[in-house]
Design an enzyme around this catalytic site. Sequence first.
Site, PDB file in Angstrom:
ATOM      1  N   PRO A   1     -15.763  -5.405   1.908  1.00 58.18           N
ATOM      2  CA  PRO A   1     -17.202  -5.295   2.566  1.00 58.18           C
ATOM      3  C   PRO A   1     -18.405  -4.394   2.100  1.00 58.18           C
ATOM      4  CG  PRO A   1     -15.284  -4.083   3.891  1.00 58.18           C
ATOM      5  CD  PRO A   1     -14.615  -4.572   2.667  1.00 58.18           C
ATOM      6  N   LEU A   2     -18.465  -3.423   1.664  1.00 61.89           N
ATOM      7  CA  LEU A   2     -18.761  -2.510   1.226  1.00 61.89           C
ATOM      8  C   LEU A   2     -19.066  -2.336  -0.094  1.00 61.89           C
ATOM      9  CD1 LEU A   2     -17.767   0.142   3.390  1.00 61.89           C
ATOM     10  CD2 LEU A   2     -20.147  -0.629   3.907  1.00 61.89           C
ATOM     11  N   GLY A   3     -18.643  -3.448  -0.859  1.00 66.23           N
ATOM     12  CA  GLY A   3     -18.388  -3.623  -2.314  1.00 66.23           C
ATOM     13  C   GLY A   3     -18.470  -2.665  -3.330  1.00 66.23           C
TER      14      GLY A   3
ATOM     15  N   THR B   1     -20.438   0.258  -3.518  1.00 63.12           N
ATOM     16  CA  THR B   1     -21.576   0.007  -4.083  1.00 63.12           C
ATOM     17  C   THR B   1     -22.924  -0.173  -3.124  1.00 63.12           C
ATOM     18  OG1 THR B   1     -21.629  -2.551  -4.258  1.00 63.12           O
ATOM     19  CG2 THR B   1     -20.996  -0.778  -6.110  1.00 63.12           C
TER      20      THR B   1
ATOM     21  N   TYR C   1       0.893  -1.029  -0.427  1.00 60.22           N
ATOM     22  CA  TYR C   1      -0.500   0.042   0.087  1.00 60.22           C
ATOM     23  C   TYR C   1       0.469   1.557   0.215  1.00 60.22           C
ATOM     24  CZ  TYR C   1      -4.501  -2.661   1.536  1.00 60.22           C
ATOM     25  OH  TYR C   1      -4.829  -3.937   1.252  1.00 60.22           O
TER      26      TYR C   1
ATOM     27  N   PRO D   1     -30.911  -2.364  -7.843  1.00 55.30           N
ATOM     28  CA  PRO D   1     -32.693  -2.007  -7.549  1.00 55.30           C
ATOM     29  C   PRO D   1     -32.924  -3.014  -5.968  1.00 55.30           C
ATOM     30  CG  PRO D   1     -32.404  -1.596  -9.616  1.00 55.30           C
ATOM     31  CD  PRO D   1     -31.392  -2.597  -9.377  1.00 55.30           C
TER      32      PRO D   1
END
Length: 367
Positions: A274-276, A279, A128, A296
């Site tokens: 973990p938060l897609g 998305t 990183y 949706p």
Amino acid sequence: MDAQTNSDAAANPELAGEHGVRREPYATEPTAAAGQTGAGAAAGARAADGARAADGARAADGARAAGGTRPDFVLGGTLTVRRLGFGTGGLVGPGYWGPRHADPARSLALLRRAVDRGVTLIDTADNYGPDVAEELVARALHPYPAGVVIATKGGVVRTGPDVWHVAGRPEHLRAMCDASLRRLRTDTIDLYQLHRLDPDVPMAEQLGTLVELQQAGKIRHIGLDSIDAAELARARELAPIASVQNRYNVLDRASEDVLELCERTGTAFLPWFPLGHGTLTGAPGTRTATPSPTPPPAADALTTIAAAHGATTGQIALAWLLHRSPALLPTPGTGSPDHLDENLAADRIALTEAELGLLDALGAPVG
């Protein structure tokens, strides 16, 4: 893998070939095979692995209890951590290259804020930046407070933004571990995770090298990143595996079988994205690329449940992970103190059985 919330939503595919990142072995001169490196030590470690894993699973049991924070997890049977940690990918720039903030004081303050608010698991990696995130961790937190567990990763080499070269030969792993020790200013890395298995190096050589480093006191626990269930089962025959990092979230259950194996063996599962890929936050970010919109039905379910709890959709996505399995230890990252606080507040959200059923139905195992 770290993930950002809201305007910090990460869009970094980190070595995932389907996202177009170059995933190639690091070109070097061939070396002699190391054979079954550390096999004796691995055999002894395997004997104790089951007992330590069972201890970790028992300590983490009851995570679906309503209200309050979740029980801690005992990583590798020896290191107790809060299940919601902090990932450092949000502290580096686009393509995981260079620092995110021109003023490092902002990143240092964020790391200290995370620990001040109870985070005990800090997840980073040598690539990183490269090197940037590990150096920030040491500058912010060394000497490390009691109870803080530092996890880092090695096994890939960076030559540019979003360019990753797998490098799993024993000499590379030893050199990478030593460099991480220096940057982190420690004699022992709590959790050292192999960022990718090198397809050109036998698994026994790669894990045998990590076992040797463990024998030498340079590594306390060994982890693996992006593996399937069969690979994990084989790896457990070669070395004591304390953790796995795979992509997993409310919409992506491709690693469900890996999670089940982790649950049975008391192995920590640190889900990346973990938060897609941004998305699931309701506000996709632009660090590298714009994530696809949430489908949706999922958006509707997340929004409805979030409204019922006075929460954000990102918080509901994190709360679902904490409810889903006592083996899941999300480490979302961010460059914002407000979003850090938002992430950590997800630990206090108690989802109802009806809400869990609705969220469970959004994703299905893939493959």
